[in-house]
Design an enzyme around this catalytic site. Sequence first.
Site, PDB file in Angstrom:
ATOM      1  CG  HIS A  79     -12.579  31.565 -41.584  1.00  0.00           C
ATOM      2  ND1 HIS A  79     -11.220  31.763 -41.572  1.00  0.00           N
ATOM      3  CD2 HIS A  79     -12.849  30.862 -40.455  1.00  0.00           C
ATOM      4  CE1 HIS A  79     -10.704  31.208 -40.478  1.00  0.00           C
ATOM      5  NE2 HIS A  79     -11.678  30.646 -39.779  1.00  0.00           N
ATOM      6  CG  ASP A 108       6.763   9.893 -58.196  1.00  0.00           C
ATOM      7  OD1 ASP A 108       5.720  10.232 -57.620  1.00  0.00           O
ATOM      8  OD2 ASP A 108       7.412  10.657 -58.940  1.00  0.00           O
ATOM      9  CD1 TRP A 144     -18.627  25.030 -41.535  1.00  0.00           C
ATOM     10  CD2 TRP A 144     -18.034  23.406 -42.961  1.00  0.00           C
ATOM     11  NE1 TRP A 144     -18.423  23.876 -40.811  1.00  0.00           N
ATOM     12  CE2 TRP A 144     -18.056  22.868 -41.656  1.00  0.00           C
ATOM     13  CE3 TRP A 144     -17.678  22.562 -44.023  1.00  0.00           C
ATOM     14  CZ2 TRP A 144     -17.755  21.531 -41.378  1.00  0.00           C
ATOM     15  CZ3 TRP A 144     -17.381  21.224 -43.738  1.00  0.00           C
ATOM     16  CH2 TRP A 144     -17.423  20.731 -42.436  1.00  0.00           C
ATOM     17  CB  SER A 171      -8.881  17.560 -55.880  1.00  0.00           C
ATOM     18  OG  SER A 171      -7.672  17.652 -55.188  1.00  0.00           O
ATOM     19  CB  SER A 172     -10.465  14.906 -51.537  1.00  0.00           C
ATOM     20  OG  SER A 172     -10.261  16.201 -51.091  1.00  0.00           O
ATOM     21  CG  HIS A 255     -17.603  13.007 -36.560  1.00  0.00           C
ATOM     22  ND1 HIS A 255     -17.461  14.003 -35.629  1.00  0.00           N
ATOM     23  CD2 HIS A 255     -16.715  12.048 -36.211  1.00  0.00           C
ATOM     24  CE1 HIS A 255     -16.543  13.648 -34.748  1.00  0.00           C
ATOM     25  NE2 HIS A 255     -16.072  12.462 -35.075  1.00  0.00           N
ATOM     26  CD  GLU A 257     -13.286  17.189 -44.378  1.00  0.00           C
ATOM     27  OE1 GLU A 257     -13.352  16.209 -45.144  1.00  0.00           O
ATOM     28  OE2 GLU A 257     -12.442  18.095 -44.504  1.00  0.00           O
ATOM     29  CE1 TYR A 259     -11.449  11.823 -34.435  1.00  0.00           C
ATOM     30  CE2 TYR A 259     -13.686  11.997 -35.253  1.00  0.00           C
ATOM     31  CZ  TYR A 259     -12.799  11.988 -34.196  1.00  0.00           C
ATOM     32  OH  TYR A 259     -13.249  12.156 -32.933  1.00  0.00           O
ATOM     33  CB  SER A 270       3.029   9.440 -34.015  1.00  0.00           C
ATOM     34  OG  SER A 270       1.776   9.639 -33.423  1.00  0.00           O
ATOM     35  CG  HIS A 304     -21.276  14.171 -32.333  1.00  0.00           C
ATOM     36  ND1 HIS A 304     -20.209  13.361 -32.085  1.00  0.00           N
ATOM     37  CD2 HIS A 304     -20.896  14.957 -33.364  1.00  0.00           C
ATOM     38  CE1 HIS A 304     -19.231  13.650 -32.932  1.00  0.00           C
ATOM     39  NE2 HIS A 304     -19.625  14.606 -33.712  1.00  0.00           N
ATOM     40  CG  HIS A 305     -21.680  17.464 -35.847  1.00  0.00           C
ATOM     41  ND1 HIS A 305     -20.660  18.375 -35.743  1.00  0.00           N
ATOM     42  CD2 HIS A 305     -21.077  16.260 -35.932  1.00  0.00           C
ATOM     43  CE1 HIS A 305     -19.496  17.745 -35.780  1.00  0.00           C
ATOM     44  NE2 HIS A 305     -19.721  16.466 -35.886  1.00  0.00           N
ATOM     45  CB  THR A 330      -8.974  10.489 -28.490  1.00  0.00           C
ATOM     46  OG1 THR A 330      -9.923  10.162 -29.507  1.00  0.00           O
ATOM     47  CG2 THR A 330      -8.290  11.784 -28.844  1.00  0.00           C
ATOM     48  CE  LYS A 333      -4.193   7.780 -32.871  1.00  0.00           C
ATOM     49  NZ  LYS A 333      -2.820   7.468 -33.269  1.00  0.00           N
ATOM     50  NE  ARG A 452     -20.842  27.776 -35.083  1.00  0.00           N
ATOM     51  CZ  ARG A 452     -20.585  26.645 -35.760  1.00  0.00           C
ATOM     52  NH1 ARG A 452     -21.205  25.529 -35.427  1.00  0.00           N
ATOM     53  NH2 ARG A 452     -19.727  26.615 -36.744  1.00  0.00           N
TER      54      ARG A 452
HETATM   55 CU   LIG Z   1     -18.437  15.200 -35.144  1.00  0.00          CU
END
Ligand SMILES: [Cu+2]
Lengths: 540, 300
Positions: A79, A108, A144, A171-172, A255, A257, A259, A270, A304-305, A330, A333, A452
């Site tokens: 998932h 283009d 994941w 690809s990315s 991390h 990722e 963002y 915006s 922090h993870h 943040t 914004k 979790r």
């Molecule tokens: Cu993070």
Amino acid sequence: MATDTATTVHDDGHEHAPSFIDRWFFGTNHKDIGTLYLLFSLAMFLIGGAMAMIIRAELFMPGMQIVNPEFFNQMTTMHALVMIFGAVMPAFVGLANWMLPLMIGAPDMALPRLNNLSFWILPFAFLIMLSTLFMEGGGPAGGWTLYPPLSLQQGNSMAFVIFAIHMMGLSSIMGAINIIATVLNMRAPGMDLLKMPIFPWTWLITAFLLIGVMPVLAGAITMLLTDKFFLTSFFNAAGGGDPVMYQHIFWFFGHPEVYIMILPAFGVVSEIIPTFSRKPLFGYQAMVYATASIAFLSFIVWAHHMFTVGMPLGGELFFMYATMLIAVPTGVKVFNWVSTMWQGSLTFETPMLFAIGFVVMFTIGGFSGLMLAIVPADYQYHDTYFVVAHFHYVLVTGSVFALMAGAYYWLPKWTGYMYNETLGKWHFWLSTIFVNLLFFPQHFLGLAGMPRRIPDYNIAFSDFNMISSIGGFGFGLAQLLFVYVVWSCARGRSGIKVGDRVWEGARGLEWTVPSPAPHHTFTTPPKFDDRDLAHGDVSH
Amino acid sequence: MTPRRILACLAMLVVTTVPALAANPQRWQLNMTPGVTEYSRQVYDLHMLILWICVVIGVIVFGAMGYAIFKFRKSKGAVAAKWSHSTVAEVTWTVIPVLILIGTAWPATKTLIWIDDARESEMTIKVTGYQWLWRYEYIGTDVNFISRMDRESDRTRMLRSGMDPAAVQRDGENVYLLDVDNPLVLPTNTKVRFVITANDVIHSFWVPALGWKQDAIPGFINEAWTEIHTPGTYRGQCAELCGKDHAFMPIVIEAVPREQFDIWLEEQNRLAAGDAGDSNAPLAQLAADDALLANATESL
Ligand SMILES: [Cu+2]
Ligand SMILES: [Cu+2]
């Protein structure tokens, strides 16, 4: 150079009709590739969503009723992989493909053939990854994040998963290179970087993040591969390796990722809020600098993870402070979006509803993110449903809501027809009610002590899980409404043809071309007035 | 009964049952509990502090937004202003959040520095995570045993077992998936140090009432400590995904007064050192468990 090729292949002088195969499989037109990306991500959103339905069905009540724990773990892992790499990321790339050239006045993308390649890798990557569910050994079941040693316990099908992720990464990276090349080289004359609309800005910064971290992920999973199949010991303590090292490398990718998945969402919102506030974006330059600061900070907060892996005190303090610091740009914004609405002239069409929903619920996800940054408290929150609630608020009511907002906003430009506004509003309200029913109680579950990634739980957690599951089923069904709205809009069911400037308050070059946008646009660079820009006055 | 006696009884009830009950998950529970240690209380305070800060900021931001939504509607004839910039506002909402963050980071840092220091502990427990059970060793003694989920939970959790999870009870409390055969017995009012590791994959040792979790990582040893003030039974679970039975490796801590603990430990130590022929003795149990673990590891 590549654009030269494109212009010689396609004669811009007339509308020509390539065969279906030529157009959709070998085509290099940015709009067609954008459409392919968007349809692909919608398909993945439904597949990933179906997996979420299985998860929520098993968690509907205590006891194991539907699937066994092995399959449950495969579902949670798949998932996440499908939603992140298959739904959210390609959807934003799809928006970039469609809209960046239109917004900066380019004919283009800079590298059209690369564009075709970076899209067509994806269906094969996901075919390979999803096929592992039917292989001996099953799909990945270690989450994941693929933490070793657990991820190494998967059977040989693991090689397919890693190969598929490598393809997605390729690809990315190609997509990111294309976006940078386009934005830096193909802006209409006079469009300085600090006059550029905010969506291309957020994508430009995101593209640098992608190039910065996708190779790091590739390195991490390659080391997993050799640990599994070639007897290396990068992450195996018994051989002198370190399983925590994997986590450091992974989150150095992971991390930024998150963002990568939220900065383009900031860009979309915006664009939309000024349109329906009929007022220029507040603090345009602050928005750009805030985006850049968030991108920079995203590289120095990864641990922090991992506050519970046993880092030294100094490390924990550093990552706590750095993470808390992200709240500042943040916050800027969020304040800017609210200020944009202040003293505006507001209307609430579906894109605006989704954008407002985004601001409110993304902020809620931001709050729980701030809470998670407090290390001593994180010792409690970590790996509980509180975390699940947090990242679904920023990813679903954040990124996905922004994608929905963007889809409704630009659908008329893509199809030439207005979508069904009534159904769009139904889609918004059903989604908002059910998504909160789905994720808000998960905060309570986490705080009460539910870890979790568990398929079964104590009676104490049963009530909120049931509510959450009901919310999940409702949210899932509401998305079928979205599919119908898109389909009926594309077929012109509403019968309402739209003009160039679809929305009264819309500013920007994309609203100067006809709707539907013709196959080729801006074959000669447009001239524009600064007042055509969504952020209006650019003198500050 | 005189009113005073009743009051005393009530007070007793509150002291003896409520903390223990409140420390374990309850139906419809909305919030973290203050737990049963000084650390867990500090964590709870930090959690509430940051939560209230978020609530206040949320009320201001969402309030302003709600006001804008109702006040500045085109349908009410609102005409859009032209401004798009305000240096004062932008500096204000950059500086104030920084100050708030510093105000939060300060107590968080103090708590973190304090919990990081496991020195001067009076005893050490070695915790080892296995797929899917825990081993506890009382360092400096022969006491060393395995703790795994109770049989009733285990039978009930089988796919379509037809058994009712609500029926898994102990002392009137539902303990489905949260009960074990051999709980970890700890003394109250004693600084206990944990050294935590794992044998196969990464697990995480978490009892919410203590206020922390710590990953158990194969090949590495992590340290943590606690000092429980209230006797009682505290339940937790493995918190790091560790394979198919990740949900089924609970942790139960039985916190008893120091004197009671010393007697228990001595008894266990005697049993461990003594007669291995008795099948109920921990040592024999241990040998059997070791064989089981060896098999489990081989079958991987
Ligand atoms: Cu993070
Ligand atoms: Cu475990």
